[in-house]
Design a protein around this motif. Structure first.
Motif, PDB file in Angstrom:
ATOM      1  N   ARG A 312       0.820  -1.215   0.000  1.00  0.00           N
ATOM      2  CA  ARG A 312       0.000   0.000   0.000  1.00  0.00           C
ATOM      3  C   ARG A 312       0.854   1.264   0.000  1.00  0.00           C
ATOM      4  O   ARG A 312       0.523   2.247  -0.673  1.00  0.00           O
ATOM      5  CB  ARG A 312      -0.927   0.014   1.223  1.00  0.00           C
ATOM      6  N   LEU A 313       1.944   1.243   0.757  1.00  0.00           N
ATOM      7  CA  LEU A 313       2.765   2.453   0.899  1.00  0.00           C
ATOM      8  C   LEU A 313       3.895   2.553  -0.122  1.00  0.00           C
ATOM      9  O   LEU A 313       4.307   3.651  -0.493  1.00  0.00           O
ATOM     10  CB  LEU A 313       3.363   2.523   2.309  1.00  0.00           C
ATOM     11  N   GLY A 314       4.435   1.398  -0.552  1.00  0.00           N
ATOM     12  CA  GLY A 314       5.582   1.413  -1.456  1.00  0.00           C
ATOM     13  C   GLY A 314       6.855   1.815  -0.738  1.00  0.00           C
ATOM     14  O   GLY A 314       6.904   1.926   0.492  1.00  0.00           O
ATOM     15  N   SER A 315       7.922   2.065  -1.526  1.00  0.00           N
ATOM     16  CA  SER A 315       9.204   2.471  -0.958  1.00  0.00           C
ATOM     17  C   SER A 315       9.291   3.999  -0.945  1.00  0.00           C
ATOM     18  O   SER A 315       8.748   4.665  -1.834  1.00  0.00           O
ATOM     19  CB  SER A 315      10.359   1.906  -1.796  1.00  0.00           C
ATOM     20  N   PRO A 316       9.979   4.576   0.029  1.00  0.00           N
ATOM     21  CA  PRO A 316      10.684   3.901   1.132  1.00  0.00           C
ATOM     22  C   PRO A 316       9.824   3.723   2.391  1.00  0.00           C
ATOM     23  O   PRO A 316      10.228   3.046   3.319  1.00  0.00           O
ATOM     24  CB  PRO A 316      11.846   4.846   1.410  1.00  0.00           C
ATOM     25  N   GLU A 317       8.617   4.353   2.409  1.00  0.00           N
ATOM     26  CA  GLU A 317       7.831   4.330   3.639  1.00  0.00           C
ATOM     27  C   GLU A 317       7.464   2.915   4.074  1.00  0.00           C
ATOM     28  O   GLU A 317       7.519   2.570   5.256  1.00  0.00           O
ATOM     29  CB  GLU A 317       6.548   5.155   3.459  1.00  0.00           C
ATOM     30  N   GLY A 318       7.091   2.074   3.103  1.00  0.00           N
ATOM     31  CA  GLY A 318       6.640   0.737   3.449  1.00  0.00           C
ATOM     32  C   GLY A 318       7.725  -0.171   3.975  1.00  0.00           C
ATOM     33  O   GLY A 318       7.430  -1.204   4.593  1.00  0.00           O
ATOM     34  N   GLU A 319       8.984   0.196   3.745  1.00  0.00           N
ATOM     35  CA  GLU A 319      10.074  -0.656   4.209  1.00  0.00           C
ATOM     36  C   GLU A 319      10.153  -0.706   5.729  1.00  0.00           C
ATOM     37  O   GLU A 319      10.650  -1.672   6.309  1.00  0.00           O
ATOM     38  CB  GLU A 319      11.396  -0.174   3.600  1.00  0.00           C
ATOM     39  N   LEU A 320       9.643   0.337   6.383  1.00  0.00           N
ATOM     40  CA  LEU A 320       9.646   0.344   7.844  1.00  0.00           C
ATOM     41  C   LEU A 320       8.761  -0.767   8.384  1.00  0.00           C
ATOM     42  O   LEU A 320       9.072  -1.378   9.416  1.00  0.00           O
ATOM     43  CB  LEU A 320       9.171   1.706   8.366  1.00  0.00           C
ATOM     44  N   SER A 321       7.658  -1.057   7.697  1.00  0.00           N
ATOM     45  CA  SER A 321       6.789  -2.141   8.166  1.00  0.00           C
ATOM     46  C   SER A 321       7.515  -3.481   8.084  1.00  0.00           C
ATOM     47  O   SER A 321       7.342  -4.349   8.951  1.00  0.00           O
ATOM     48  CB  SER A 321       5.499  -2.182   7.342  1.00  0.00           C
ATOM     49  N   LEU A 322       8.345  -3.656   7.052  1.00  0.00           N
ATOM     50  CA  LEU A 322       9.131  -4.890   6.939  1.00  0.00           C
ATOM     51  C   LEU A 322      10.203  -4.942   8.027  1.00  0.00           C
ATOM     52  O   LEU A 322      10.504  -6.016   8.559  1.00  0.00           O
ATOM     53  CB  LEU A 322       9.767  -4.985   5.556  1.00  0.00           C
ATOM     54  N   ALA A 323      10.768  -3.778   8.358  1.00  0.00           N
ATOM     55  CA  ALA A 323      11.766  -3.737   9.437  1.00  0.00           C
ATOM     56  C   ALA A 323      11.125  -4.142  10.767  1.00  0.00           C
ATOM     57  O   ALA A 323      11.756  -4.816  11.598  1.00  0.00           O
ATOM     58  CB  ALA A 323      12.380  -2.343   9.541  1.00  0.00           C
ATOM     59  N   GLN A 324       9.866  -3.746  10.987  1.00  0.00           N
ATOM     60  CA  GLN A 324       9.171  -4.161  12.204  1.00  0.00           C
ATOM     61  C   GLN A 324       9.021  -5.683  12.242  1.00  0.00           C
ATOM     62  O   GLN A 324       9.194  -6.306  13.300  1.00  0.00           O
ATOM     63  CB  GLN A 324       7.791  -3.501  12.266  1.00  0.00           C
ATOM     64  N   ALA A 325       8.708  -6.251  11.089  1.00  0.00           N
ATOM     65  CA  ALA A 325       8.590  -7.715  11.030  1.00  0.00           C
ATOM     66  C   ALA A 325       9.918  -8.369  11.345  1.00  0.00           C
ATOM     67  O   ALA A 325       9.969  -9.399  12.027  1.00  0.00           O
ATOM     68  CB  ALA A 325       8.092  -8.136   9.653  1.00  0.00           C
ATOM     69  N   VAL A 326      11.013  -7.806  10.838  1.00  0.00           N
ATOM     70  CA  VAL A 326      12.349  -8.356  11.108  1.00  0.00           C
ATOM     71  C   VAL A 326      12.609  -8.417  12.614  1.00  0.00           C
ATOM     72  O   VAL A 326      13.041  -9.441  13.161  1.00  0.00           O
ATOM     73  CB  VAL A 326      13.431  -7.509  10.406  1.00  0.00           C
ATOM     74  N   VAL A 327      12.340  -7.309  13.307  1.00  0.00           N
ATOM     75  CA  VAL A 327      12.589  -7.254  14.748  1.00  0.00           C
ATOM     76  C   VAL A 327      11.667  -8.218  15.492  1.00  0.00           C
ATOM     77  O   VAL A 327      12.099  -8.939  16.400  1.00  0.00           O
ATOM     78  CB  VAL A 327      12.408  -5.813  15.266  1.00  0.00           C
ATOM     79  N   TYR A 328      10.385  -8.253  15.106  1.00  0.00           N
ATOM     80  CA  TYR A 328       9.438  -9.133  15.782  1.00  0.00           C
ATOM     81  C   TYR A 328       9.847 -10.595  15.639  1.00  0.00           C
ATOM     82  O   TYR A 328       9.835 -11.364  16.610  1.00  0.00           O
ATOM     83  CB  TYR A 328       8.036  -8.923  15.209  1.00  0.00           C
ATOM     84  N   LEU A 329      10.224 -10.980  14.420  1.00  0.00           N
ATOM     85  CA  LEU A 329      10.635 -12.369  14.194  1.00  0.00           C
ATOM     86  C   LEU A 329      11.875 -12.717  14.995  1.00  0.00           C
ATOM     87  O   LEU A 329      11.987 -13.821  15.545  1.00  0.00           O
ATOM     88  CB  LEU A 329      10.901 -12.610  12.708  1.00  0.00           C
ATOM     89  N   ALA A 330      12.832 -11.794  15.051  1.00  0.00           N
ATOM     90  CA  ALA A 330      14.075 -12.081  15.780  1.00  0.00           C
ATOM     91  C   ALA A 330      13.796 -12.300  17.271  1.00  0.00           C
ATOM     92  O   ALA A 330      14.448 -13.130  17.915  1.00  0.00           O
ATOM     93  CB  ALA A 330      15.069 -10.944  15.586  1.00  0.00           C
ATOM     94  N   LEU A 331      12.817 -11.571  17.824  1.00  0.00           N
ATOM     95  CA  LEU A 331      12.561 -11.652  19.256  1.00  0.00           C
ATOM     96  C   LEU A 331      11.472 -12.655  19.613  1.00  0.00           C
ATOM     97  O   LEU A 331      11.202 -12.900  20.789  1.00  0.00           O
ATOM     98  CB  LEU A 331      12.169 -10.266  19.787  1.00  0.00           C
ATOM     99  N   ALA A 332      10.826 -13.249  18.630  1.00  0.00           N
ATOM    100  CA  ALA A 332       9.766 -14.220  18.888  1.00  0.00           C
ATOM    101  C   ALA A 332      10.354 -15.536  19.381  1.00  0.00           C
ATOM    102  O   ALA A 332      11.496 -15.875  19.059  1.00  0.00           O
ATOM    103  CB  ALA A 332       8.955 -14.448  17.612  1.00  0.00           C
ATOM    104  N   PRO A 333       9.589 -16.310  20.170  1.00  0.00           N
ATOM    105  CA  PRO A 333      10.051 -17.659  20.545  1.00  0.00           C
ATOM    106  C   PRO A 333      10.198 -18.502  19.287  1.00  0.00           C
ATOM    107  O   PRO A 333       9.433 -18.353  18.332  1.00  0.00           O
ATOM    108  CB  PRO A 333       8.929 -18.177  21.454  1.00  0.00           C
ATOM    109  N   LYS A 334      11.186 -19.373  19.272  1.00  0.00           N
ATOM    110  CA  LYS A 334      11.498 -20.132  18.061  1.00  0.00           C
ATOM    111  C   LYS A 334      11.030 -21.586  18.179  1.00  0.00           C
ATOM    112  O   LYS A 334      11.162 -22.202  19.229  1.00  0.00           O
ATOM    113  CB  LYS A 334      13.011 -20.102  17.791  1.00  0.00           C
ATOM    114  N   SER A 335      10.518 -22.087  17.083  1.00  0.00           N
ATOM    115  CA  SER A 335      10.136 -23.499  17.022  1.00  0.00           C
ATOM    116  C   SER A 335      10.122 -23.954  15.573  1.00  0.00           C
ATOM    117  O   SER A 335       9.578 -23.264  14.711  1.00  0.00           O
ATOM    118  CB  SER A 335       8.750 -23.715  17.616  1.00  0.00           C
ATOM    119  N   ASN A 336      10.741 -25.089  15.326  1.00  0.00           N
ATOM    120  CA  ASN A 336      10.617 -25.724  14.011  1.00  0.00           C
ATOM    121  C   ASN A 336       9.851 -27.038  14.140  1.00  0.00           C
ATOM    122  O   ASN A 336      10.017 -27.957  13.341  1.00  0.00           O
ATOM    123  CB  ASN A 336      11.999 -25.954  13.381  1.00  0.00           C
ATOM    124  N   GLY A 337       8.998 -27.111  15.182  1.00  0.00           N
ATOM    125  CA  GLY A 337       8.266 -28.332  15.449  1.00  0.00           C
ATOM    126  C   GLY A 337       7.382 -28.756  14.286  1.00  0.00           C
ATOM    127  O   GLY A 337       7.403 -29.917  13.858  1.00  0.00           O
TER     128      GLY A 337
END
Length: 432
Positions: A312-337
């Motif tokens: 919806r936002l495109g670059s560069p504004e929308g890239e911040l939403s992807l950066a939020q996902a990066v941080v959330y994934l890194a700090l989330a509990p991990k499981s490959n169950g």
């Protein structure tokens, strides 16, 4: 190539470029690459044993591949012949081989950009390497595993050269200042900025130094003033080559390793290199499924939402939403169950072939199927106590396996309780 040296040289006169004036005269003068040139390194050991073999020098631009090849020829008293795969055809190669056969001493043939030769042309070197007509030293910035054929690789040792460190580049800067006879007009931080601009490339650094040394300035330049006068070098990044896969691997492993800072760094590196943010959005969603899974079911939803926000936002504004996902994934509990369970189930499906479902859970849309027992004795779970029948859903005769074994992390702690609950109910129903 940049010529990197360690010992002082007398100042040269004339219009020769700085990189040419600083060309080292011995291998001992080369800056960097001590891991291959030192006494314990492969080239150091070969020279000590006076037994040099054909080589493939693999490394980024500006780290001394041409220089090292030329000095190897000098150290071993071989004739040095240099060609480039970009400008050399088959007739030219034949002339090189014919001349080498007539030469009284051996020939070190240096082939720059050797990966530019196709596989058939690479085969053309083989007989001349085997009969000793040439000692081949090829230079490439590309991964030899992908770009060179197996026959050539089996006859040459691959030597990996590394980008120059900040310490290496500082030593090179000092040598350049000795040649110029004056210090560069830079503050300490600006000097660091200049080295950063070179990005591990000695030739680029010397070219930048040559530009800076020609300026007439009143005061030493700050990093900001230097940046306005010099264009910062674009980061080395091939969106379709090995670097692409190396960086996405680094991002994935940083997220898996729960390091948000490292993950953000590699995410930013890929964006700065021109990577398509949609590719990153797709891969982040995959990481949520593979490495976090049901330990945090919101991770996948957040990735999809971030992806939609970017669209919806495109670059560069929308890239911040992807950066939020990066941080959330890194700090989330991990499981490959679930990931492991899915792979195990796929493997079991291949091994068990076409075993049919047990009769009681087969579909029975016709009278014939019903007469054959399809659907017979099926217990409708909603009609059972606790809405659980405990019936067998695996093929008859197949031992009940366990594919999904979640770790005690995040939301999967709750799923373990549910698994245990149904396992106890199943045991009770089977005992009745």
């Amino acid at each position: 190539m940049s010529d990197l040296f360690d010992s002082p040289k007398p100042k040269s006169e004339g219009p020769r470029p700085l990189a040419d004036r600083l060309r080292p005269q011995t291998l001992a003068e080369v800056i960097g690459q001590s891991h291959v040139l030192g006494p314990e390194g492969p080239l150091g050991a070969m020279l000590a044993a006076k037994s040099l073999s054909s080589l493939i020098l693999w490394g980024p631009p500006g780290v001394g591949k041409t220089t090292i090849a030329r000095l190897l020829a000098q150290e071993t008293e071989l004739a040095f012949v240099q060609i480039s795969a970009i400008f050399t055809g088959v007739p030219d190669l034949r002339k090189v081989f014919e001349t080498a056969k007539l030469r009284q001493k051996g020939t070190l043939l240096f082939v720059d950009e050797i990966h530019r030769f196709n596989k058939a042309q690479q085969d053309g070197f083989l007989p001349y390497m085997e009969d000793g007509t040439i000692l081949l030293v090829g230079a490439t910035t590309e991964n030899p595993s992908f770009e060179l054929n197996a026959a050539l690789l089996s006859r040459a040792q691959v030597i990996v050269l590394e980008r120059l460190t900040a310490i290496d580049l500082e030593r090179l800067t000092q040598r350049a200042e000795q040649d110029l006879g004056r210090a560069l007009p830079l503050t300490g931080p600006a000097r660091e900025t200049l080295i950063e601009m070179a990005d591990g490339d000695g030739r680029t650094l010397l070219n930048l130094i040559e530009q800076v040394s020609a300026w007439t300035v009143k005061d030493k330049l700050t990093p900001e003033a230097l940046s306005t006068r010099l264009m910062r070098r674009a980061a080395k990044y091939d969106k379709s080559g090995e670097e692409h896969y190396n960086l996405i691997s680094a991002l994935h492993k940083s997220i898996r390793g729960s390091d948000p800072d490292a993950a953000l760094y590699w995410f930013a590196r890929m964006l700065e290199g021109g990577e398509d943010p949609r590719f990153l959005a797709r891969r982040l969603t995959r990481m949520a499924v593979e490495d976090i899974g049901l330990a945090d079911p919101q991770a996948q939803e957040l990735c999809l939402a971030s992806w939609a926000t970017y669209e919806r936002l495109g670059s560069p504004e929308g890239e911040l939403s992807l950066a939020q996902a990066v941080v959330y994934l890194a700090l989330a509990p991990k499981s490959n169950g679930v990931y492991k369970a899915y792979k195990a189930a796929r493997q079991a499906a291949k091994e068990t072939g076409s075993h049919p479902p047990p009769l009681h859970i087969r579909n029975a849309p016709t009278k014939l199927m019903k007469s054959l027992g399809y659907g017979a004795d099926y217990a409708y779970d909603h009609d059972q106590e606790d809405a659980f029948s405990g019936q067998n859903y695996f093929p008859d005769g197949m031992k009940r396996p366990i594919y999904y074994a979640p770790p005690e992390r995040g939301f999967e702690r709750e799923l373990i309780k549910r698994i245990d609950y149904f396992a106890k109910l199943r045991a009770r129903r089977n005992a009745e």
